[in-house]
Design an enzyme around this catalytic site. Sequence first.
Site, short mmCIF file in Angstrom:
data_model
loop_
_atom_site.label_atom_id
_atom_site.label_comp_id
_atom_site.label_asym_id
_atom_site.label_seq_id
_atom_site.Cartn_x
_atom_site.Cartn_y
_atom_site.Cartn_z
N ASP A 27 -19.60 83.04 -30.35
CA ASP A 27 -20.28 82.65 -29.11
C ASP A 27 -21.64 83.33 -28.99
O ASP A 27 -21.85 84.42 -29.52
CB ASP A 27 -19.38 83.04 -27.92
N GLY A 28 -22.56 82.67 -28.29
CA GLY A 28 -23.85 83.28 -27.98
C GLY A 28 -25.04 82.65 -28.71
O GLY A 28 -26.17 83.11 -28.54
N ARG A 31 -27.73 81.35 -26.04
CA ARG A 31 -28.46 82.42 -25.37
C ARG A 31 -29.38 83.14 -26.35
O ARG A 31 -30.50 83.52 -26.01
CB ARG A 31 -27.48 83.43 -24.74
N ARG A 40 -31.82 75.55 -28.23
CA ARG A 40 -30.46 76.05 -28.51
C ARG A 40 -30.02 75.74 -29.94
O ARG A 40 -29.30 76.53 -30.56
CB ARG A 40 -29.47 75.43 -27.51
N HIS A 44 -27.83 77.59 -33.14
CA HIS A 44 -26.67 77.05 -33.86
C HIS A 44 -26.91 77.07 -35.37
O HIS A 44 -26.01 77.36 -36.15
CB HIS A 44 -26.35 75.63 -33.39
N TRP A 76 -17.85 68.86 -25.57
CA TRP A 76 -18.42 67.52 -25.45
C TRP A 76 -19.22 67.39 -24.16
O TRP A 76 -19.99 66.44 -23.99
CB TRP A 76 -17.32 66.45 -25.46
N LEU A 138 -9.70 83.15 -50.22
CA LEU A 138 -9.87 83.19 -48.75
C LEU A 138 -9.44 81.85 -48.17
O LEU A 138 -9.85 80.80 -48.65
CB LEU A 138 -11.33 83.46 -48.37
C1 IPE Z 1 -16.06 78.74 -26.91
O1 IPE Z 1 -17.34 79.01 -26.46
C2 IPE Z 1 -16.09 77.66 -27.94
C3 IPE Z 1 -16.71 78.01 -29.22
C4 IPE Z 1 -17.17 79.18 -29.56
C5 IPE Z 1 -16.79 76.94 -30.17
P1 IPE Z 1 -17.94 78.33 -25.15
O2 IPE Z 1 -19.31 78.88 -25.00
O3 IPE Z 1 -17.81 76.88 -25.22
O4 IPE Z 1 -16.96 78.88 -24.03
P2 IPE Z 1 -17.19 79.08 -22.46
O5 IPE Z 1 -17.70 77.79 -21.91
O6 IPE Z 1 -18.21 80.17 -22.31
O7 IPE Z 1 -15.87 79.48 -21.94
C1 IPE Z 2 -21.22 79.13 -29.46
O1 IPE Z 2 -22.44 79.38 -28.89
C2 IPE Z 2 -21.21 77.87 -30.30
C3 IPE Z 2 -20.56 76.72 -29.65
C4 IPE Z 2 -19.87 76.76 -28.56
C5 IPE Z 2 -20.71 75.44 -30.30
P1 IPE Z 2 -22.85 78.75 -27.49
O2 IPE Z 2 -23.55 77.46 -27.76
O3 IPE Z 2 -21.69 78.66 -26.58
O4 IPE Z 2 -23.89 79.82 -26.97
P2 IPE Z 2 -24.05 80.33 -25.47
O5 IPE Z 2 -22.71 80.82 -25.03
O6 IPE Z 2 -24.51 79.14 -24.66
O7 IPE Z 2 -25.06 81.41 -25.57
MG MG Z 3 -20.91 79.94 -25.22
#
Ligand code: IPE
Ligand code: IPE
Ligand code: MG
Length: 245
Positions: A27-28, A31, A40, A44, A76, A138
């Site tokens: 995650d992140g 941001r 964004r 990714h 989605w 792995l």
């Molecule tokens: C969880 O992250 C899903 C993935 C890392 C693929 P999200 O960013 O979608 O989760 P929420 O919305 O913060 O709970």
């Molecule tokens: C995780 O990063 C990847 C996916 C959920 C696809 P985010 O896209 O959720 O990044 P933040 O949480 O918005 O920073």
């Molecule tokens: Mg996220």
Amino acid sequence: MAAGPAQALTATGGVEQRPRHVAIIMDGNGRWATERGWPRLVGHRRGAERVKQIVRACPDLGVNWLTIYAFSTENWKRSTEEVLGLMKIFRRYIEREAEGMSAEGVRMRFIGGRERLDPKLRALMSSIEARTAGNTRLNLTVAINYGGRDELTRAAGRLAQKIARGELAEAGEDDLAGCLDTAGQPDPDLVIRTSGETRTSNFLPWQAAYAEYEFTPTMWPDFTPEHLGTILERFGMRERRFGGA
Ligand code: IPE
Ligand code: IPE
Ligand code: MG
């Protein structure tokens, strides 16, 4: 398949507990990019580069199973541009890494519902699963269009069918586990979430019921094999009791 954590000898001769199966909520990315004034999708793409590094580092860190959350059933809801961009990243990752993963002994699998995915992506997923099926160094499982509740709902449907067909008289925990997308795979010992969020967001609710959790403020595009190594060392200090005294 039940699996305990691997054990490794420490430099001082003691026995250190290593997680055999690590699962990561990556995650992140968004941001990380936004903080830098970038779209964004740049985050990714950088995140996908990190995946390659972490995958390469796992065997040397004693991790034999790695499961990563790439796209949830809830993702989605994002803009069409972001969703299509992510799907393109998944396609490219499989295409470009296929050769390397085969050479490095990585077996790749996917969990999550496939019907909603683009047929081209689905075909790539099936072909890389078949191509790497003999690898053992792995076990990499990628969760795409994955949601724990969706997985459990689909599993319950399969279980009900088995009972209706007379293949099963009554259902136990192992029967349900055998109907999940992860059938036959060991449960994660450790779940890591990056970016400072302390929730599980529908990731492996059944399988991670007894996992240890680590939440790190590091954004996924900044997460290195060194970060992973430090977390694995901390895991070694934990006492897992599984309800025992
Ligand atoms: C969880 O992250 C899903 C993935 C890392 C693929 P999200 O960013 O979608 O989760 P929420 O919305 O913060 O709970
Ligand atoms: C995780 O990063 C990847 C996916 C959920 C696809 P985010 O896209 O959720 O990044 P933040 O949480 O918005 O920073
Ligand atoms: Mg996220």
